[in-house]
Design a protein around this motif. Structure first.
Motif, PDB file in Angstrom:
ATOM      1  N   ASP A 119       0.826  -1.218   0.000  1.00 52.15           N
ATOM      2  CA  ASP A 119       0.000   0.000   0.000  1.00 52.15           C
ATOM      3  C   ASP A 119       0.858   1.266   0.000  1.00 52.15           C
ATOM      4  OD1 ASP A 119      -2.568  -1.210  -0.041  1.00 52.15           O
ATOM      5  OD2 ASP A 119      -2.406  -1.665   2.097  1.00 52.15           O
ATOM      6  N   PHE A 120       1.776   1.344  -0.934  1.00 47.07           N
ATOM      7  CA  PHE A 120       2.704   2.476  -1.012  1.00 47.07           C
ATOM      8  C   PHE A 120       1.962   3.810  -1.102  1.00 47.07           C
ATOM      9  CE2 PHE A 120       5.415   5.350  -3.558  1.00 47.07           C
ATOM     10  CZ  PHE A 120       6.577   5.342  -2.794  1.00 47.07           C
ATOM     11  N   GLY A 121       0.962   3.913  -1.961  1.00 43.93           N
ATOM     12  CA  GLY A 121       0.256   5.176  -2.156  1.00 43.93           C
ATOM     13  C   GLY A 121      -0.477   5.664  -0.928  1.00 43.93           C
ATOM     14  N   ASP A 122      -0.905   4.740  -0.056  1.00 37.29           N
ATOM     15  CA  ASP A 122      -1.646   5.133   1.140  1.00 37.29           C
ATOM     16  C   ASP A 122      -0.757   5.802   2.179  1.00 37.29           C
ATOM     17  OD1 ASP A 122      -3.952   4.186   0.067  1.00 37.29           O
ATOM     18  OD2 ASP A 122      -4.001   2.316   1.208  1.00 37.29           O
ATOM     19  N   LEU A 123       0.554   5.742   2.008  1.00 41.33           N
ATOM     20  CA  LEU A 123       1.474   6.391   2.946  1.00 41.33           C
ATOM     21  C   LEU A 123       1.533   7.898   2.725  1.00 41.33           C
ATOM     22  CD1 LEU A 123       4.383   3.794   2.771  1.00 41.33           C
ATOM     23  CD2 LEU A 123       2.713   4.046   4.613  1.00 41.33           C
ATOM     24  N   PHE A 124       0.931   8.369   1.623  1.00 38.17           N
ATOM     25  CA  PHE A 124       1.010   9.791   1.265  1.00 38.17           C
ATOM     26  C   PHE A 124      -0.341  10.454   1.516  1.00 38.17           C
ATOM     27  CE2 PHE A 124       4.134   7.433  -1.038  1.00 38.17           C
ATOM     28  CZ  PHE A 124       5.259   8.241  -1.050  1.00 38.17           C
ATOM     29  N   ASP A 125      -0.485  11.018   2.701  1.00 38.96           N
ATOM     30  CA  ASP A 125      -1.720  11.714   3.050  1.00 38.96           C
ATOM     31  C   ASP A 125      -1.780  13.042   2.294  1.00 38.96           C
ATOM     32  OD1 ASP A 125      -3.033  13.913   5.072  1.00 38.96           O
ATOM     33  OD2 ASP A 125      -4.053  11.962   5.210  1.00 38.96           O
ATOM     34  N   ASN A 126      -2.874  13.267   1.601  1.00 39.91           N
ATOM     35  CA  ASN A 126      -2.975  14.440   0.732  1.00 39.91           C
ATOM     36  C   ASN A 126      -2.824  15.748   1.505  1.00 39.91           C
ATOM     37  OD1 ASN A 126      -3.374  15.608  -1.855  1.00 39.91           O
ATOM     38  ND2 ASN A 126      -5.501  16.063  -1.313  1.00 39.91           N
ATOM     39  N   ARG A 127      -3.539  15.883   2.603  1.00 36.76           N
ATOM     40  CA  ARG A 127      -3.497  17.127   3.374  1.00 36.76           C
ATOM     41  C   ARG A 127      -2.117  17.369   3.974  1.00 36.76           C
ATOM     42  NH1 ARG A 127      -3.795  18.216   8.565  1.00 36.76           N
ATOM     43  NH2 ARG A 127      -4.287  16.041   9.049  1.00 36.76           N
ATOM     44  N   VAL A 128      -1.518  16.339   4.533  1.00 36.52           N
ATOM     45  CA  VAL A 128      -0.196  16.478   5.145  1.00 36.52           C
ATOM     46  C   VAL A 128       0.842  16.863   4.090  1.00 36.52           C
ATOM     47  CG1 VAL A 128       1.674  15.234   6.293  1.00 36.52           C
ATOM     48  CG2 VAL A 128      -0.691  14.884   7.028  1.00 36.52           C
ATOM     49  N   CYS A 129       0.775  16.240   2.930  1.00 40.00           N
ATOM     50  CA  CYS A 129       1.740  16.546   1.868  1.00 40.00           C
ATOM     51  C   CYS A 129       1.550  17.966   1.336  1.00 40.00           C
ATOM     52  CB  CYS A 129       1.600  15.534   0.725  1.00 40.00           C
ATOM     53  SG  CYS A 129       2.142  13.862   1.151  1.00 40.00           S
ATOM     54  N   GLN A 130       0.321  18.425   1.226  1.00 36.69           N
ATOM     55  CA  GLN A 130       0.068  19.798   0.773  1.00 36.69           C
ATOM     56  C   GLN A 130       0.665  20.807   1.744  1.00 36.69           C
ATOM     57  OE1 GLN A 130      -4.188  19.980   0.317  1.00 36.69           O
ATOM     58  NE2 GLN A 130      -4.148  19.191  -1.776  1.00 36.69           N
ATOM     59  N   GLN A 131       0.516  20.542   3.041  1.00 36.82           N
ATOM     60  CA  GLN A 131       1.077  21.442   4.048  1.00 36.82           C
ATOM     61  C   GLN A 131       2.602  21.386   4.059  1.00 36.82           C
ATOM     62  OE1 GLN A 131      -0.786  20.245   7.715  1.00 36.82           O
ATOM     63  NE2 GLN A 131      -2.727  21.289   7.255  1.00 36.82           N
ATOM     64  N   ARG A 132       3.147  20.204   3.918  1.00 36.67           N
ATOM     65  CA  ARG A 132       4.600  20.033   3.997  1.00 36.67           C
ATOM     66  C   ARG A 132       5.312  20.740   2.848  1.00 36.67           C
ATOM     67  NH1 ARG A 132       6.028  14.160   5.191  1.00 36.67           N
ATOM     68  NH2 ARG A 132       5.543  14.896   7.290  1.00 36.67           N
ATOM     69  N   TYR A 133       4.697  20.698   1.657  1.00 36.81           N
ATOM     70  CA  TYR A 133       5.325  21.280   0.480  1.00 36.81           C
ATOM     71  C   TYR A 133       4.710  22.627   0.089  1.00 36.81           C
ATOM     72  CZ  TYR A 133       7.719  16.840  -0.223  1.00 36.81           C
ATOM     73  OH  TYR A 133       8.499  15.730  -0.066  1.00 36.81           O
ATOM     74  N   SER A 134       3.716  23.082   0.871  1.00 34.54           N
ATOM     75  CA  SER A 134       3.032  24.354   0.569  1.00 34.54           C
ATOM     76  C   SER A 134       2.619  24.406  -0.896  1.00 34.54           C
ATOM     77  CB  SER A 134       3.951  25.541   0.901  1.00 34.54           C
ATOM     78  OG  SER A 134       4.307  25.525   2.259  1.00 34.54           O
ATOM     79  N   ASN A 135       2.012  23.311  -1.329  1.00 40.96           N
ATOM     80  CA  ASN A 135       1.647  23.180  -2.732  1.00 40.96           C
ATOM     81  C   ASN A 135       0.407  22.296  -2.829  1.00 40.96           C
ATOM     82  OD1 ASN A 135       1.621  22.143  -5.533  1.00 40.96           O
ATOM     83  ND2 ASN A 135       3.635  23.112  -5.693  1.00 40.96           N
ATOM     84  N   PRO A 136      -0.591  22.697  -3.627  1.00 43.40           N
ATOM     85  CA  PRO A 136      -1.799  21.862  -3.764  1.00 43.40           C
ATOM     86  C   PRO A 136      -1.509  20.490  -4.365  1.00 43.40           C
ATOM     87  CG  PRO A 136      -1.795  23.661  -5.366  1.00 43.40           C
ATOM     88  CD  PRO A 136      -0.704  23.951  -4.401  1.00 43.40           C
ATOM     89  N   ARG A 137      -0.370  20.353  -5.041  1.00 38.42           N
ATOM     90  CA  ARG A 137       0.025  19.059  -5.595  1.00 38.42           C
ATOM     91  C   ARG A 137       1.141  18.429  -4.760  1.00 38.42           C
ATOM     92  NH1 ARG A 137       1.097  19.215 -11.891  1.00 38.42           N
ATOM     93  NH2 ARG A 137       1.141  16.968 -11.431  1.00 38.42           N
ATOM     94  N   GLY A 138       1.100  18.724  -3.469  1.00 38.26           N
ATOM     95  CA  GLY A 138       2.132  18.223  -2.572  1.00 38.26           C
ATOM     96  C   GLY A 138       2.236  16.709  -2.550  1.00 38.26           C
ATOM     97  N   ARG A 139       1.103  16.047  -2.696  1.00 40.72           N
ATOM     98  CA  ARG A 139       1.131  14.584  -2.695  1.00 40.72           C
ATOM     99  C   ARG A 139       1.932  14.046  -3.880  1.00 40.72           C
ATOM    100  NH1 ARG A 139      -4.297  10.837  -2.540  1.00 40.72           N
ATOM    101  NH2 ARG A 139      -3.380   9.044  -1.474  1.00 40.72           N
ATOM    102  N   ASP A 140       1.707  14.644  -5.047  1.00 36.72           N
ATOM    103  CA  ASP A 140       2.460  14.223  -6.227  1.00 36.72           C
ATOM    104  C   ASP A 140       3.952  14.460  -6.036  1.00 36.72           C
ATOM    105  OD1 ASP A 140      -0.038  13.738  -7.187  1.00 36.72           O
ATOM    106  OD2 ASP A 140      -0.001  15.287  -8.741  1.00 36.72           O
ATOM    107  N   LEU A 141       4.292  15.621  -5.478  1.00 34.77           N
ATOM    108  CA  LEU A 141       5.699  15.945  -5.253  1.00 34.77           C
ATOM    109  C   LEU A 141       6.337  14.971  -4.272  1.00 34.77           C
ATOM    110  CD1 LEU A 141       5.445  19.840  -4.959  1.00 34.77           C
ATOM    111  CD2 LEU A 141       6.305  18.525  -6.905  1.00 34.77           C
ATOM    112  N   ALA A 142       5.602  14.639  -3.220  1.00 33.72           N
ATOM    113  CA  ALA A 142       6.123  13.705  -2.218  1.00 33.72           C
ATOM    114  C   ALA A 142       6.335  12.323  -2.820  1.00 33.72           C
ATOM    115  CB  ALA A 142       5.171  13.627  -1.031  1.00 33.72           C
TER     116      ALA A 142
END
Length: 245
Positions: A119-142
């Motif tokens: 379940d690799f993709g489930d490790l990337f929480d959308n909201r957390v990644c957006q905050q971490r990268y200050s980007n709406p596509r933070g999940r993709d970047l992560a």
């Protein structure tokens, strides 16, 4: 690459693991036996290196999910087999745990023969990644950053020996699947896809390789039929891809 590596072949273990692609993705819908297929792959790799006395396969997963839905084994596997001692389980919670592991991959005294991530993709929480990268596509970047680390780590391991990386993901079968497919194809050259069969509890596993340069398919393989029955992973045989299109 052959789909049989996800199933138990008894004493007739495949003898050419080193010729397989080093970066693999298993994609399928929920409750299609992905964790069981991953664990069987890990078991086959560990059994293939029968002379090793140290754990040589790393199975990475979320502890709660594994406890809630443990993998099913193939019939014929002895639950007390010493092969299980060569599979080490590492529990992770999110993509930061994955990055930390692969960032220090080159520091390990003994590199694994295979790393399997459930379940690799489930490790990337959308909201957390957006905050971490200050980007709406933070999940993709992560995901791209983590896959790049995985890619570099596996390449490093294969300069010293042989190491496979196998990931599984459910998101490639959901609404945002085109974006996930695009990201994975940039880093993972071989993808195995699960589709539901014509009978409840049965599935079809198909494999395909892609070119990293233009994302075009470079080859297809035979497909495998399997089922989850009586708490076992059951291999029902091989079929040609053109028989199931």
């Amino acid at each position: 690459m052959m789909v049989e590596m996800f199933f138990w072949k008894g004493n007739n273990l495949l003898q050419q693991f080193e010729n397989y692609s080093n970066l693999l993705l298993l994609s399928g819908p929920p409750s299609s036996g992905k964790t069981s297929l991953l664990f069987q792959f890990a078991f086959n790799i560990a059994a293939h290196d029968s002379n090793s006395t140290n754990p040589n396969v790393l199975f990475i997963c979320n502890r709660h999910r594994l406890d809630f839905k443990p993998p099913f084994l193939s019939q014929g596997i002895d639950p007390s087999s010493n092969v299980f001692h060569r599979i080490r389980i590492k529990y992770v919670n999110d993509e930061e745990d994955i990055r930390n592991y692969f960032a220090a991959f080159h520091l390990h005294d003994k590199l694994p023969d295979a790393v399997v991530i459930d379940d690799f993709g489930d490790l990337f929480d959308n909201r957390v990644c957006q905050q971490r990268y200050s980007n709406p596509r933070g999940r993709d970047l992560a995901m791209v950053k983590s896959l790049a680390l995985c890619h570099n780590a596996i390449n490093y391991a294969n300069q010293k020996g042989s190491c496979k990386l196998l990931l599984s993901d459910t998101h490639t079968h959901q609404g945002d699947s085109p974006r996930f497919h695009f990201i994975y194809k940039k880093w993972i050259p071989t993808t195995f896809t699960i589709k539901e069969g014509d009978i409840s509890g049965s599935f079809i596993l198909k494999g395909r390789s892609y070119s990293r340069t233009d994302n075009t398919a470079t080859g297809s393989m035979k497909a495998a039929k399997y089922s989850i029955a009586l708490q076992y992973l059951v291999f029902d045989g091989l079929v040609n891809n053109d028989q199931i299109e």
